[in-house]
Design an enzyme around this catalytic site. Structure first.
Site, PDB file in Angstrom:
ATOM      1  N   PHE A  12     -55.135  83.871  -6.301  1.00 32.81           N
ATOM      2  CA  PHE A  12     -53.877  83.256  -5.894  1.00 32.81           C
ATOM      3  C   PHE A  12     -52.954  82.995  -7.078  1.00 32.81           C
ATOM      4  CE2 PHE A  12     -56.439  82.663  -2.139  1.00 32.81           C
ATOM      5  CZ  PHE A  12     -55.530  82.928  -1.130  1.00 32.81           C
ATOM      6  N   HIS A 131     -50.887  80.577 -11.930  1.00 29.63           N
ATOM      7  CA  HIS A 131     -51.630  80.343 -10.698  1.00 29.63           C
ATOM      8  C   HIS A 131     -50.791  79.500  -9.752  1.00 29.63           C
ATOM      9  CE1 HIS A 131     -54.793  79.434  -7.837  1.00 29.63           C
ATOM     10  NE2 HIS A 131     -55.375  80.509  -8.331  1.00 29.63           N
ATOM     11  N   HIS A 132     -50.864  79.864  -8.485  1.00 27.32           N
ATOM     12  CA  HIS A 132     -50.040  79.235  -7.478  1.00 27.32           C
ATOM     13  C   HIS A 132     -50.360  77.756  -7.307  1.00 27.32           C
ATOM     14  CE1 HIS A 132     -47.975  78.630  -3.714  1.00 27.32           C
ATOM     15  NE2 HIS A 132     -47.329  79.743  -3.986  1.00 27.32           N
ATOM     16  N   ALA A 133     -51.568  77.357  -7.706  1.00 29.52           N
ATOM     17  CA  ALA A 133     -51.925  75.944  -7.590  1.00 29.52           C
ATOM     18  C   ALA A 133     -51.151  75.099  -8.603  1.00 29.52           C
ATOM     19  CB  ALA A 133     -53.427  75.756  -7.789  1.00 29.52           C
TER      20      ALA A 133
END
Lengths: 450, 450
Positions: A12, A131-133
């Site tokens: 992700f 990272h999308h987080a």
């Protein structure tokens, strides 16, 4: 959610690929000198770029949180790489595809910047992965672009991580932002509203039992795009004049977004035909949108999604785009008649299958409600520079997941639409053809409708 | 065993880095043409290079086995890459360190070949990575080197995977092979004899209780080398004339191997001193050896290991190498007096801590019986060529594990000893200094003992 889903195959992280033209006065080794500057200058790394996970070995820890890293090793995060000969866009595509297929190291702040040299025509590229987080793709692209200068004479511009942000970037698009958002953001927003997968499933069941006043999504045909994915990525790009896209849209009473869908549709149709994999029924695209809900007096936008037919069964380009325009009009009318809560429920319903892809065992084994996600996010409309080098294009790279082996995302920049096709290398062979066909599709549409 | 231990941080692949000098008559883009040939020629991929795992998603499946892949996608396995400017050995080190830090994709035959261009002085490099579960490092290096030609005029040599092997390469060194083996092979052999970790633990307990007539290994001092590792790798190389090493060895009544240990020792001492991390007690090296057991009439070699003091507490180079020679002599005498079974038991005892590193939770938290593994494997003594390009050096890249953040492996080639220092980037900062210091150590030893 994005940490929970992370696996060997589903990564992700999002990325941006920026292409620059080197000004004639700079040294050919200017990227090397930039690295030397970085090493010697020990620049400050501002939030969020200095944040790392508290428990990187246990991604799914419910008490997971972000902590400030004691020391950010810029020699790790900022890297130089070079294209093999002849240094053309094909080699660039191969290199960034590989970079996009590598996992982020969660023991460090989850981002990387690659300075790519040996690109032909005196150009260089910057690939930034995050990272999308940590930061969603929408915000990441904005931070990246905001870090550039409008002044070609500004030669001391620091890299994006050294530019302080006024605050932690918001995770949701606000009303101030122009409409449009990326697929992962939509997923995150809906997930945040609905909580666990179980809750989503309950909502889904309720809708299917007819207890809710929503339209059940149409069934998407089976297509190779909707298979399980491998670890390898392929990235392809195309850049088209927005004026040309708008002229086509105007001619058929549609929007810029309709023209983007029509270009994507033509490309997908031809690509799938060539490998004998075009479904008889039209492909269905999921298009994330930000709409004004009927019950929202504050003027805020609701995050939603529409399903649009791509009319890929139509051989005739004029009839194809006409069907696309009709389909999106209908879907938007439906959405605009809903309350904010209903829009969210409807989006959750559409997205439920994608959310379930993060559940081990289910991943890639659910029938899709749509075949492909096509996002379009407005960017800056004026030229930008990094230390005198003009930004030529800014391509978004998104996240293929099990069941969605292809993602098409566009960013506009200075009068042009930058298409990024991010896919699974093994599910979609010779995916770069999609980009080539998209370029040829626009000419075909112009001949058909202008 | 190597599949069982595979994790985000511990990757059980080995590699070889081959440097070539391009003949003057070839086109600068010859590597690109080689790739074109590969694409168009559809060469056969022979075993073991066409084998993949039966259940790649379940590495630890007890019924795991190798199956022939239906189709080997050579565009995936054979890749081109380029060095950023100035294309020197430092940039080469950075690029191969990164390549070595990426996981193998177990859904495909677990190997990769990278053609590396833009190396200075008209050179290019080939990096070949292979998972140890498919082919051990010793065999891989032999297959790689055997695939080269002794004839500089041979311009049609296929790449190694297209050269049929007479049979599946044996997993154990045989008596026909010159002595010497790599650490992972030793680990595998001992493991094969002893079976599960539990059995090893029982044997270990037996020895420690004095029921077996074996020498308990000396305790190695605590050292930063013996920490848990991260995912990032650093690789550094050094190449030294074997005649010079042998002259030093002769002067002190030692072997070539003693000279290798002395060079490594001097380098480690200086490196650790500079970062204020040199233990007061001498570092202990584990040296895999193949010895003739006293009870083996057939003349076969037993696989064993000795522990040698590196005498890193000695500032004086002459005294340091003298202590090393005394230490290895003593250890070899001990081993030669043992039966084949006893040699194996002894090796198991030495290796038990390393085997336990593959057990989750224990990894990196056991006191080491040695600080570093130093292997020396003889290679060909004559010049080799690949399509007219002369092989300049062949460096082995090995496997750092938790508790063993550094591995030193040497291969000899055409009168020179190629040192490969493979380490964890985060545990050992600026590891390339080890290689530089090793080069300077030989001159220092010559001045001290010749």
């Amino acid at each position: 959610m994005f940490l929970y889903g992370e696996s060997k195959e589903m990564m992700f992280h999002v990325a941006g690929l920026l292409l620059f033209t080197r000004p004639s006065r700079t040294h050919p080794d200017h990227l090397r000198h930039l690295m030397d500057d970085l090493r010697e200058g020990h620049p400050t790394v501002h939030p969020p770029w200095n944040l790392r996970l508290r428990t990187p070995d246990l991604l799914r820890n419910p008490l997971q949180s972000w902590v400030e890293a004691d020391d950010v090793d810029l020699e790790y995060h900022v890297r130089r790489t070079a294209l093999p000969s002849p240094g053309d866009e094909r080699e660039l595509g191969i290199v960034v595809s590989r970079l996009h297929g590598h996992h982020i190291d969660f023991h460090r702040p989850p981002w990387e910047l690659h300075l790519i040299e040996n690109l032909d025509h005196d150009r260089f590229a910057i690939y930034v992965k995050v990272h999308h987080a940590l930061v969603d793709g929408f915000t990441a692209m904005r931070l990246l672009v905001n870090a550039l200068s409008t002044d070609p004479e500004d030669r001391d511009r620091p890299l994006f991580f050294s530019i302080p942000q006024p605050e932690r970037p918001p995770r949701e698009p606000t009303a101030q932002e122009p409409g449009g958002l990326h697929f992962p953001e939509l997923l995150a927003t809906v997930r945040a509203q609905y909580g666990t997968t179980k809750t989503v499933l309950r909502a889904l069941a309720k809708v299917l039992q007819g207890e809710d006043d929503l339209v059940t999504p149409r069934q998407a045909p089976k297509c190779i795009i909707n298979a399980r994915i491998s670890r390898s990525r392929r990235f392809a790009t195309q850049i088209l004049q927005i004026d040309r896209l708008k002229a086509v849209a105007r001619a058929v009473g549609g929007t810029l977004n309709d023209a983007i869908l029509a270009v994507s549709s033509a490309s997908l149709r031809r690509y799938l035909l060539e490998i004998d994999a075009l479904p008889a029924d039209p492909l269905v695209a999921m298009v994330p949108v930000a709409v004004r809900a009927k019950d929202d007096a504050g003027g805020g936008n609701a995050v939603g999604a529409i399903l649009a037919s791509l009319a890929t069964h139509q051989a005739d380009p004029a009839r194809r785009i006409a069907e696309i325009v009709a389909s999106t009009k209908h879907a938007k009318q439906q959405l605009q008649g809903m309350s904010k809560a209903a829009i969210l429920s409807y989006s959750a319903l559409l997205l439920a299958p994608s959310m379930l892809q993060t559940v081990p065992g289910i991943a890639g084994r659910i029938k899709p409600t749509y075949n492909v996600v096509i996002s379009n996010v407005p960017g800056p409309d004026h030229a930008l520079y990094f230390r005198g080098a003009q930004l030529e294009a800014a391509y978004p790279m998104s996240i293929p997941i099990h069941g969605q082996a292809l993602n098409i995302t566009c960013n506009s920049y200075a009068g042009r639409m930058c298409f990024g096709f991010t896919g699974c290398r093994d599910t979609l062979p010779h995916m770069q053809r999609l980009a080539v066909f998209a370029g040829e599709a626009l000419g075909e549409l112009e001949r058909a409708v202008l």
